[in-house]
Design an enzyme around this catalytic site. Sequence first.
Site, short mmCIF file in Angstrom:
data_model
loop_
_atom_site.label_atom_id
_atom_site.label_comp_id
_atom_site.label_asym_id
_atom_site.label_seq_id
_atom_site.Cartn_x
_atom_site.Cartn_y
_atom_site.Cartn_z
N HIS A 30 0.91 -1.19 0.14
CA HIS A 30 -0.15 -0.02 -0.41
C HIS A 30 0.79 1.40 -0.40
O HIS A 30 2.28 1.31 0.15
CB HIS A 30 -1.09 0.38 1.00
CG HIS A 30 -0.61 -0.67 2.54
ND1 HIS A 30 0.44 0.32 3.34
CD2 HIS A 30 -0.37 -1.76 3.21
CE1 HIS A 30 0.84 0.55 4.20
NE2 HIS A 30 0.71 -1.52 4.17
N HIS A 33 4.32 0.92 2.06
CA HIS A 33 5.35 0.70 1.45
C HIS A 33 6.22 1.35 0.10
O HIS A 33 6.76 1.10 0.26
CB HIS A 33 4.37 -0.57 0.96
CG HIS A 33 4.01 -1.73 1.73
ND1 HIS A 33 2.65 -2.44 2.19
CD2 HIS A 33 4.98 -2.34 2.63
CE1 HIS A 33 2.60 -2.69 2.99
NE2 HIS A 33 3.73 -3.35 3.55
N GLN A 57 7.37 -16.13 11.74
CA GLN A 57 6.62 -15.05 12.84
C GLN A 57 4.99 -14.92 13.04
O GLN A 57 4.74 -13.87 13.78
CB GLN A 57 7.31 -13.56 12.69
CG GLN A 57 6.60 -12.85 10.92
CD GLN A 57 7.13 -11.75 10.39
OE1 GLN A 57 7.97 -12.16 9.66
NE2 GLN A 57 6.40 -10.39 10.59
N GLY A 145 9.45 1.12 8.67
CA GLY A 145 8.14 2.05 9.06
C GLY A 145 8.29 1.69 11.16
O GLY A 145 8.39 1.11 11.49
N LYS A 146 7.91 2.84 11.22
CA LYS A 146 8.16 2.95 12.63
C LYS A 146 6.34 3.28 13.39
O LYS A 146 6.31 2.42 14.72
CB LYS A 146 7.51 4.85 13.26
CG LYS A 146 9.05 5.36 13.37
CD LYS A 146 8.77 6.84 14.11
CE LYS A 146 10.37 7.61 13.43
NZ LYS A 146 10.32 9.07 14.59
N ASP A 148 5.38 0.08 12.86
CA ASP A 148 5.93 -1.50 13.87
C ASP A 148 6.95 -0.87 14.50
O ASP A 148 8.64 -1.82 14.39
CB ASP A 148 6.30 -2.50 13.41
CG ASP A 148 4.65 -2.98 12.19
OD1 ASP A 148 3.97 -3.32 12.94
OD2 ASP A 148 4.86 -3.15 11.38
N SER A 183 -1.91 0.24 7.03
CA SER A 183 -1.71 -1.52 7.27
C SER A 183 -2.19 -2.45 6.29
O SER A 183 -3.51 -2.65 6.25
CB SER A 183 -2.22 -1.80 8.60
OG SER A 183 -2.32 -3.61 8.72
O1 PAF Z 1 7.32 -5.29 8.66
C1 PAF Z 1 7.03 -6.40 8.17
O2 PAF Z 1 6.04 -6.56 7.06
C2 PAF Z 1 8.25 -7.54 8.68
O3 PAF Z 1 7.86 -8.40 9.61
C3 PAF Z 1 9.17 -8.34 7.67
C4 PAF Z 1 9.84 -7.19 8.68
C5 PAF Z 1 9.70 -8.23 5.99
C6 PAF Z 1 9.53 -8.69 8.54
O4 PAF Z 1 8.99 -10.33 8.03
#
Ligand code: PAF
Length: 283
Positions: A30, A33, A57, A145-146, A148, A183
């Site tokens: 989006h 990004h 993750q 990005g901030k 996260d 997001s």
């Molecule tokens: O923020 C994200 O999209 C993911 O956590 C990342 C940093 C690409 C790792 O998979």
Amino acid sequence: MKVVHTIEALRDQMRGQLRASFVPTMGNLHEGHLSLMRMARQHGDPVVASIFVNRLQFGPNEDFDSYPRTLQDDIEKLERERDVYVLFAPNESEMYPEPQSYQILPPPDLGGILEGEFRPGFFMGVSTVVLKLFSCVQPRVAVFGKKDYQQLMVVRNMCRQFQLPVKIIAHETVRDADGLALSSRNRYLSPEERAEAPRLYALLQQLRQDVLAGASDCVALEQAAIDDLKKRGWQVDYFTVRRQRDLLPPSPEEMKEGVPLVALAAAKLGSTRLIDNLEVERA
Ligand code: PAF
């Protein structure tokens, strides 16, 4: 833009090039990004982006299987923007050809709090894949990005501790006009939930205003925000004020001294979990 799916093809493309400015993503791109890609470009060509939905993750009850995978659409967006030189889009067997038995475990006082408390294993998964992606791309800088905020800190600390030659650049959160942080998960919101969602940011702003006006009882401010969200049907994981430097709670003295703070929130609206944060810095 070249699209490559293997580490070997990525290395072929990067042979003879300067070390890249890198933007790792999980796709479903989006405007947030795309703005990371623009910032990467400002830090120097060539820009490498990656798209990889990292199983490691995601918790067992999270949305790994349903996470939006929109590679063709993402490629078209990147082609239009013309910032990216190579897109690295590996499949799972390229990134994890064998079970990942070596893993990066962030320290519990950073990786085990906030997101780490509600998503056990999340920062292990992020750190491990980011280290692997850095090893594939060997970037000079990488942009995160901030939105996260804790992820950004975990990655920064990992780079510092492992003395990785990668400069981590922070990008401000990109928001819709009504304040909702962009997001990929926003697409799960129903129209009613989408209308309610900006409330999270509005409450972060309210808390920031109160602190800037001299309020120093963090617990009372946090509780007021939590009560407001709960009344409107949110399920709150946390809504909390922390020190920017280590994400631990500020002491009453630090509140008086004006230590740089960040308010962080995570809460569910229906089945969609949203996170957001806002820095609070007093002059
Ligand atoms: O923020 C994200 O999209 C993911 O956590 C990342 C940093 C690409 C790792 O998979």
